[in-house]
Scaffold this motif. Structure first.
Motif, short mmCIF file in Angstrom:
data_model
loop_
_atom_site.label_atom_id
_atom_site.label_comp_id
_atom_site.label_asym_id
_atom_site.label_seq_id
_atom_site.Cartn_x
_atom_site.Cartn_y
_atom_site.Cartn_z
N LEU A 260 -3.14 11.39 -3.45
CA LEU A 260 -2.87 9.81 -3.85
C LEU A 260 -1.50 9.64 -3.54
CD1 LEU A 260 -5.16 8.60 -6.18
CD2 LEU A 260 -5.61 8.25 -4.49
N LEU A 261 -1.48 8.43 -2.68
CA LEU A 261 0.17 8.06 -2.60
C LEU A 261 0.80 7.99 -3.75
CD1 LEU A 261 -0.49 6.50 0.62
CD2 LEU A 261 -0.29 8.88 0.21
N TYR A 266 3.87 5.34 -0.51
CA TYR A 266 2.52 3.81 -0.02
C TYR A 266 3.44 2.81 1.12
CZ TYR A 266 0.18 -0.05 -0.57
OH TYR A 266 -0.78 -1.64 0.00
N ALA A 269 4.42 4.24 3.68
CA ALA A 269 3.82 4.17 4.81
C ALA A 269 3.26 3.07 4.92
CB ALA A 269 1.82 5.06 4.28
N MET A 270 3.06 2.01 4.16
CA MET A 270 2.43 1.10 4.98
C MET A 270 3.61 -0.07 5.94
SD MET A 270 -0.31 0.16 3.62
CE MET A 270 -0.61 -1.51 3.87
N TYR A 273 2.89 0.38 9.44
CA TYR A 273 1.32 0.00 9.44
C TYR A 273 0.97 -1.41 10.16
CZ TYR A 273 -3.61 -1.67 9.38
OH TYR A 273 -4.42 -2.21 9.20
N ARG A 276 -3.86 -4.97 12.53
CA ARG A 276 -4.55 -4.86 14.32
C ARG A 276 -4.64 -6.44 14.20
NH1 ARG A 276 -7.49 -2.14 17.20
NH2 ARG A 276 -7.96 -0.34 15.67
N PRO A 462 -2.84 -9.90 2.99
CA PRO A 462 -2.58 -9.06 2.53
C PRO A 462 -2.26 -9.17 0.69
CG PRO A 462 -0.88 -8.86 3.37
CD PRO A 462 -2.50 -9.54 4.09
N TYR A 463 -2.75 -8.90 -0.51
CA TYR A 463 -2.78 -9.53 -1.94
C TYR A 463 -1.22 -8.84 -2.68
CZ TYR A 463 -7.37 -11.30 -3.06
OH TYR A 463 -8.13 -11.80 -2.38
N VAL A 469 -0.98 -1.87 -6.23
CA VAL A 469 -2.01 -1.46 -4.86
C VAL A 469 -1.75 0.41 -5.96
CG1 VAL A 469 -2.25 0.01 -3.22
CG2 VAL A 469 -1.83 -2.16 -3.33
N VAL A 470 -0.80 0.82 -5.89
CA VAL A 470 -0.78 2.12 -6.24
C VAL A 470 -1.26 2.21 -8.03
CG1 VAL A 470 0.40 4.38 -7.03
CG2 VAL A 470 1.00 2.89 -4.80
N ARG B 634 -1.60 7.09 6.15
CA ARG B 634 -1.23 5.30 6.43
C ARG B 634 -2.95 5.09 5.74
NH1 ARG B 634 -0.22 4.19 12.34
NH2 ARG B 634 -3.02 4.18 12.43
N MET B 636 -4.77 7.02 3.82
CA MET B 636 -4.97 6.87 2.30
C MET B 636 -4.21 5.62 1.95
SD MET B 636 -6.09 8.01 -0.09
CE MET B 636 -5.88 9.50 -0.82
N ALA B 637 -2.87 4.86 2.21
CA ALA B 637 -2.01 4.04 1.94
C ALA B 637 -3.20 2.60 2.01
CB ALA B 637 -1.63 3.82 2.62
N GLN B 640 -5.84 2.92 -0.70
CA GLN B 640 -5.56 2.89 -1.40
C GLN B 640 -5.84 1.26 -1.77
OE1 GLN B 640 -2.22 5.24 -2.86
NE2 GLN B 640 -2.66 5.57 -4.42
N ALA B 644 -7.90 -1.27 -4.19
CA ALA B 644 -7.07 -2.17 -5.48
C ALA B 644 -7.51 -3.37 -5.02
CB ALA B 644 -4.96 -2.03 -5.08
N GLU B 645 -7.95 -4.12 -3.48
CA GLU B 645 -8.76 -5.33 -3.57
C GLU B 645 -9.96 -5.08 -4.36
OE1 GLU B 645 -7.90 -7.12 0.80
OE2 GLU B 645 -5.78 -6.80 0.11
#
Lengths: 759, 670
Positions: A260-261, A266, A269-270, A273, A276, A462-463, A469-470, B634, B636-637, B640, B644-645
């Motif tokens: 878990l990040l 997190y 990583a995001m 990202y 798409r 995204p919220y 999130v974490v 990524r 994993m992010a 997560q 969470a959503e």
């Protein structure tokens, strides 16, 4: 040219109208008629060999065929199945082990299952002869109830059998009953279906007619049950299927705690990202925005709006606010004055939003002067109503509430009060709701007061602001303990410590930062060219100086004494001990025998340095001092609030601060560039060391790739110092962004203090 | 600004939005928008006026009674508290407005103070009294500390401070504002705690010699059940009177009559929308306000989104219009049908002119709007005729006017069993009923321009018949089965049934003839009046009958929307990557290109009620993970975030049954 008889929907051409024109096979297939279901059930045995998964075949088909099928196992064309081989457990299609699997592994011949019925299934039954079936006479004088009681008793005594066994028995019993009933009707189908497959093997046993002794034969072929769940069940059936007793057999796998990040990982990583579907999402938002005019009209006519649907609706309400602002600016009241329309925005998802705050904000718009407001929410509300009646605003005041169904706005008086607020004609309420069951929040009376028009505003955004999130995932998995550790501990510890200890830590970080800043800037200028040429070789660069990492004990002590943090060395050590215990600092001795004190919660990461420098820059311009020259900074909009949570920064950073900071710049928008521009020579050499130490600790698990390692060694200062924390992976890779914030905050404190002292 | 809790919106400095908002496309939806909206406001104002009048009228009788009760209850020297039990019916949502209107009447017509208390005001006696005092004496003070609550006047008078919940405040206030009575209305008496009520009544009773209380209880169930909740001792302090309020469905019926089924409405809602509004009323809301909201929204949609509605503007001249409006009219289906009919009829020259010349079209539109409105008014009038006919004949099942109108407007009336049955029983009508019917019709102020039957003629003929029959009203009707008797004869062991008609007198025959004529004329009238509104040219302008925005706006299906968005994102996104190769079944819809939450949702759907997150993660990773090794964080992010959503949306919750398991809380489609 739109057809004239079409109305709203056509003009808006919004998402829902688009939807209606599309085919939705998933939904269409959602409710098969009972007829179809039945026939589907019957036919399954016939279709089995062609379409089913290999595992399903295993249950009903002899070993020979199974072997043939095994080869087919490998080349299923879909991507998911290909990936299956890499994953150690289960197919991606069925996450959970299906209950049928266990039974059918050993249930090759249905015969054995059938037989169980006539034996007593308990293992330790002392009264039964193990092999013989009970005689009819004995059977007869046992009532069913006594039998079941006996079975229950022996099961409890033996304790060997689990629920699963019980379930299995029940299922077998149920099947027995069912098959007795269905035998007649089913037989015809089975003869043509599975029966055909069996004929080549046991042609002698199967006559043309009805096999009477089906219980004894090698197969009165029972309907083989597949391990994959039945497809296309109607929703209620699916509910019962998934909730059947003992139906959920899940594996005991647990998520490794380091997979878990945390926050840093997190966000890192995001950043890389890219969605798409960004273009489509934007388009969707654009579609919704075309309805803004219509919504404005609806608000004008006295309705309130409620936007629902998947995705964060904050971008949409922002646009709506802008639109309303433009629209209201045309209003006569603002023509010839420099007043601007007031739009109240409330973020309901924020846990600290209180009713009083909401009402105060609204009152601040409605009440012209700064008169004293009542304290209690209820009296504040009635005060607002009186104000509205006495001097009504020139136009209804828009009130935008994001996430009105959040947990924090559900408590008892809040919905009722918001409803009575919304019922006022002078207030236009626009609210967004996220959860699917939000209408249950309001009873008929409240609904009548709200006077809502509902609009589907599915944005797929995204919220980001709504969810942490974490934190949310940790909470979901019951791992809230995880957050204690690493960076988060600092906040907790500092908050629980006395003022003196906090000051000491501040001094320590300030000193360390000052050292780094000086060193880092110089190094950055020197090394820019080198790094551009050989970006991969950074970590191999020799260490220039190890000493700048920490602050000398003696220096620290003197500083502390200067600031009246402590008065004696003993007191100083006592304060430091607390930090030691929480692994916030560590001390070391160099070759000279001098003691150094180092904290890992200090920004060694260049980006954080830059952020801090940027803050500096803003401050410089705020105080009319010459700026230092930094370019291409990233700045988190949340920095100020993050800093606030750590220390009382608002007293030193003026409220005009954000004007000097471009809040649009996404934080760390160009990670790689930032990295390549790294000026932290000291961080690098420490990084090499840090890598080795962490690897030693974690058995090479810390950095998964060499590439990553090279990048991450930039933050090696953190990794190095973070050894004390012993969470190699979690810390070593961390960008230490937020610890950067902390440092930046302290930097601000220092800078402002210095600036204030200058003239 | 997303981290702030509450703030005032400030626009961003850069003003780059201006060019973006100019529309370049040809179909500008804002053509004539101001004019259209002006027309809307004009027409809606009329309707609103009607609605308000109807509502006031509906309440008037009850309110008069209550006001009388309050004013008569005022004299002092009382031993009991006068109490009005207002049975307002189960539609709680309309209680609030009722008590508001009642309060206005009481304040206006009697010299009393009026206060409404709801159950939210009264969790306990202390709070109830505080709120009561605050509302009655309308003080604006902080009540967070009781020390300040001492009213200066009373403290000055008595020398001691009064606590915030002392009724002495009201007494003191009454000295300054002399009122005859203090009326306290309890809007939702069922929601009050019975103990609080009892204590309160006891207290009020003890103060009755100083403050003349009058209590009004709003009751949603029945007066008996209200009395059951109070103790006998308490009941002894009360002197009750019951008032029945017009029930909301009755009011809705009246509203429908004036707003839709009346003869002078320029724009009507169509049968589909009307049925939806009525059904919603019946099933869910039962609130008069909601009915008018629905109606208003239909009007809004009509004028906002459709060009040709500009033709409903009252004083319209050709010069106000652009060609787009005419183009829009030419695109209407009813225009096409009309033109085709004209072509079939061989009037091609007119057709050519209509297609080419806006002027000609304008003239035609104006005249057809008039005739269309007349036809629709005639339809509504016929519905009212039919309704009063059925009520006079006391036919069962009782059909509401609204349902009759909906049937008629959806062209479902001509040839329906409903109409035939009514006409048959009309034929068998007894003379008493006949007279009653004629009276009803003449008193029903039916517009004679639409209701073409000459009622006066019938009345005079019937009166003449009665006179000729020596003033007796007893006629036999030839068509009535009751006048026939069956005769059974046994001939040669066979049973013969024969009908026997009672012999009819001359008068009876004349009466039967009269009824027969009415039957015939009425039949012809109905056949004429019950047109299909959709066949009218310009019916799209005259009648708004689109369910599309209406249903979603008032009856949203948020759960369906979210489930759809997650299970088939392609529906919303319309992207190329997902959903192009959707085979049958669920499996085909799962692809790595889907948004992460959608993938996780699919996996979620397939799992049981307890989900192992570790397995979920490996399944998810197998879906989205690519060959690059550093993709794991990524993925994993994303995982997560998706998890969470799902939690945020309320699909999953933590479970303590096993480690790393989460519990499923929603099943799709339920």
């Amino acid at each position: 040219m739109p057809r004239p008889e079409n109305s709203f929907a056509d003009f808006r051409w919004n998402a829902s109208t688009r939807l209606s024109s599309l085919n939705v096979p998933a939904f269409a297939s959602g409710s098969p008629t009972g007829q179809n279901m039945l026939s589907g059930k019957r036919k399954r045995p016939a279709q089995e060999p062609e379409e089913s998964t290999p595992r399903r075949l295993r249950s009903g088909i002899p070993q020979k065929q199974l072997d043939e099928e095994q080869s087919g196992h490998v080349h299923t064309p879909s991507k998911s199945t290909r990936a299956l081989n890499q994953v150690e457990d289960g197919t991606p299609r069925s996450i959970l082990k299906k209950p049928g699997t266990v039974e059918h592994r050993n249930g090759l011949t249905p015969k054995s299952n059938r037989k169980l019925l006539f034996e007593t299934p308990t293992k330790g039954g002392e009264d039964d002869t193990p092999s013989a079936t009970p005689t009819r006479v004995r059977n007869a004088d046992r009532s069913a109830r006594r039998k079941s009681t006996r079975r229950l008793l022996s099961r409890t005594i033996n304790g060997a059998e689990t629920d699963e066994d019980a379930l299995e028995e029940e299922e077998i019993l149920a099947q027995q009953i069912l098959s007795d009933n269905e035998e007649d009707e089913e037989q015809g189908v089975l003869d043509t279906g599975v029966g055909d497959e069996d004929i080549p093997e046991t042609p002698s046993k199967r006559g043309k007619g009805r096999p009477k002794a089906s219980g004894k034969g090698p197969g009165r072929p029972r309907k083989p049950r597949s391990p994959t769940p039945p497809q296309d069940l109607p929703p209620h059936e699916e509910y019962f299927w998934q909730n059947r007793p003992g139906g959920t057999k899940t594996s005991n796998n647990t998520l490794p705690s380091q997979s878990l990040l945390n926050h840093d990982e997190y966000f890192q990583a995001m950043q890389t990202y890219e969605d798409r579907h960004q273009a489509e999402t934007d388009f969707l938002l654009g579609l919704h925005c075309r309805a803004l005019d219509q919504w404005t009209f609806e608000l004008e006519e006295g309705f309130n709006l409620c936007l629902y649907g998947y995705g964060s609706k904050r971008p949409l309400t922002e646009r709506l606010a802008a639109h309303l602002y433009d629209h209201l600016s045309q209003h006569g009241a603002y023509r010839r004055s420099n007043k601007t329309p007031k739009i109240v925005v409330i973020n309901g998802y924020s846990p600290t939003t209180t009713l009083k705050e909401i009402l105060t904000t609204i009152a601040s718009v409605l009440v012209p002067s700064h008169s004293k407001l009542p304290n209690q929410p209820s009296s504040l509300l009635s005060y607002i109503f009186e104000q509205l009646q006495e001097n009504a605003p020139p136009h209804p005041v828009p009130l935008i509430i994001n996430s009105m169904d959040s947990l924090y706005l559900r408590r008892a008086p809040i919905p009722a009060m918001l409803a009575s607020l919304a019922a006022q004609p002078c207030i236009n309420l626009v609210c967004t709701v996220d959860t699917p069951n939000f209408p249950l929040l309001w009873d008929v009376g409240l609904k009548a007061q709200f006077k809502f028009l509902f609009h589907d505003a599915t944005t797929f955004a995204p919220y980001d602001a709504e969810i942490d999130v974490v934190e949310s995932v940790n909470e979901l998995l019951g791992r809230s303990g995880r957050r204690i550790g690493g960076r988060d501990v600092v906040g907790f510890v500092l908050r629980s410590l006395p003022e003196n200890a906090r000051s000491l830590f501040r001094i320590l970080v300030t000193e360390q930062l000052a050292l780094l800043l000086m060193d880092g800037n110089l190094a950055g200028e020197k090394e820019d060219g080198v790094i551009a040429n050989t970006p991969r070789s950074k970590s191999k660069k020799p260490a220039s100086s190890d000493t700048v990492q920490g602050v000398e004990y003696r220096v620290l002590y003197h500083k502390a004494v200067e600031e009246f943090v402590c008065s004696s060395e003993v007191g100083f050590r006592t304060l430091l001990k607390e930090f030691h215990d929480h692994q916030m600092i560590e001390s070391r001795k160099d070759a000279m025998g001098t003691e150094w004190c180092i904290t890992s919660h200090c920004p060694t990461h260049t980006t954080a340095l830059r952020a801090a420098s940027y803050l500096l820059n803003g401050l410089c311009s705020a105080f009319d001092t010459p700026r230092t020259d930094f370019t291409s900074f990233a700045w988190p909009t949340s920095l100020v609030s993050d800093l606030e949570s750590l220390m009382p920064i608002d007293s030193i950073v003026s409220s005009q601060m954000p004007h000097f900071i471009p809040s649009e710049v996404p934080f760390l928008n160009a990670g790689s560039e930032n990295e390549s521009g790294s000026p932290a020579a000291s961080g690098e050499n420490a990084g090499a060391q840090g890598t080795s130490t962490t690897e030693a600790a974690q058995g090479g698990n810390a950095f998964r790739t060499a590439e990553e390692g090279s990048v991450r060694s930039q933050s090696g200062g953190a990794a190095y110092a973070g050894r004390g924390r012993g969470r190699g992976r979690a810390v070593g890779g961390g960008g230490d962004l937020l610890s950067g914030f902390l440092g930046a905050g302290i930097l601000v404190a220092v800078t402002v203090g210095g600036l204030a002292a200058l003239p | 600004m997303e981290h702030e809790r509450c703030y005032i919106y400030t626009p961003p400095e850069t003003n780059g939005r201006a060019p973006k908002r100019r529309r370049i496309s040809k179909g500008d939806p804002k053509i004539h928008l101001p004019e259209r909206l002006q027309t809307f406001r004009h027409i809606w104002a009329e309707q609103e006026e009607r609605i308000r009048n109807t509502l006031e009228e509906a309440d008037r009788a009850t309110q008069d009674k209550i006001v009388d009760f309050v004013s008569s209850a005022s004299p002092s020297e009382r031993q009991v508290i006068p109490t009005g039990l207002i049975v307002a019916g189960p539609s709680i949502a309309s209680h609030g407005s009722f008590f508001d209107r009642l309060g206005k009447r009481i304040k206006k017509d009697t010299n009393s103070a009026y206060t409404v208390l709801t159950s939210a005001d009264a969790p306990n006696l202390k709070t109830l009294l505080k709120n009561l005092i605050k509302k009655t004496t309308s003080r604006v003070e902080d009540d967070d500390d009781d020390d300040d609550m001492g009213c200066p006047t009373s403290s000055a008078r008595n020398g001691s401070k009064l606590l915030g919940f002392d009724l002495g405040h009201i007494q003191g206030w009454r000295v300054r504002n002399p009122v005859d009575g203090v009326v306290i209305a309890f809007q939702d008496s069922e929601a009050f705690d019975a103990r609080v009520l009892v204590e309160m009544i006891d207290l009020f009773y003890s103060w009755l010699d100083r403050i003349p209380f009058v209590l009004l209880f709003g009751i949603a169930t029945s007066a008996e059940s209200f009395e059951d909740r109070l103790s006998r001792k308490t009941l002894r302090y009360l002197e009750g009177q019951k008032f029945d309020v017009t029930q909301s469905d009755e009011i809705i019926e009246r509203l429908f009559r004036v707003t839709v089924a009346s003869a002078n409405v320029p724009l009507r809602i169509g049968p589909t929308v009307a049925r939806r509004i009525l059904d919603r009323q019946k099933d869910h809301v039962q609130n008069t306000q909601d009915f008018s909201d629905g109606l208003k929204y239909a009007y809004m949609s009509h004028f906002y989104a459709s060009y040709p509605t500009i033709f409903l503007k009252s004083d319209l001249s050709k010069g106000d219009l652009t060609t787009e409006a005419f183009e829009a009219v030419r695109n209407m289906p009813s225009f096409r049908r009309w033109i085709e009919a004209k072509v079939d009829a061989g009037e091609s020259r007119i057709v050519r002119k209509l297609l080419d010349s806006d002027d000609t079209l304008f003239d035609y539109i104006v005249s057809h709007l008039k005739s269309g409105q007349t036809a629709l008014n005639g339809l509504s009038c016929a519905v009212r005729v039919l309704d009063s006919l059925r009520r006079s004949l006391q036919m069962s099942p009782t059909a509401r006017l609204s349902s009759i109108w909906v049937r008629a407007a959806s062209a479902d009336m001509i040839g329906s069993p409903f109409l035939r049955e009514t006409m048959l029983s009309l034929k068998k009508m007894s003379p008493e009923r006949f007279l009653q019917l004629l009276e009803t019709w003449s008193s029903d102020d039916l517009d004679s321009s639409f209701f073409t039957l000459d009622l006066g003629l019938y009345v005079s003929e019937l009166e003449a018949l009665i006179e000729a029959n020596d003033g007796s009203i007893h006629f036999r009707n030839q068509h009535d089965v009751g006048n026939e008797s069956l005769r059974t004869t046994v001939v040669a062991q066979k049973v013969l049934l024969s009908k026997h008609k009672a012999t009819l007198s001359e008068h009876d025959k004349a009466y039967s003839e009269l009824v027969g004529r009415l039957h015939e004329e009425l039949g012809a009238y109905f056949a004429n009046a019950f047109i299909d509104p959709k066949d009218l040219f310009l019916s799209e302008i005259l009648m708004y009958d689109l369910k599309s925005p209406h249903t979603e706006v008032f009856q949203p299906r948020p759960r369906f929307a979210i489930e759809r968005a997650l299970s088939s994102p392609h529906d919303y996104l319309g992207c190329d990557c997902c959903g192009t190769d959707r085979g049958e079944g669920e499996g085909a819809s799962l692809s790595a290109t889907l948004p992460a939450t959608a993938i996780l949702y699919q996996l979620y759907l397939e799992s049981g009620s307890l989900i192992n997150v570790s397995d979920l993660w490996s399944a998810f990773h197998a879906m989205v993970g690519d060959d690059e090794e550093d993709s794991e964080p990524r993925a994993m992010a994303l995982f997560q975030r998706a998890l969470a959503e799902l939690k945020h949306l309320g699909f999953v919750k933590p479970s303590r049954k096993k480690t790393d398991h989460i519990a499923k809380t929603m099943w799709k489609g339920l």
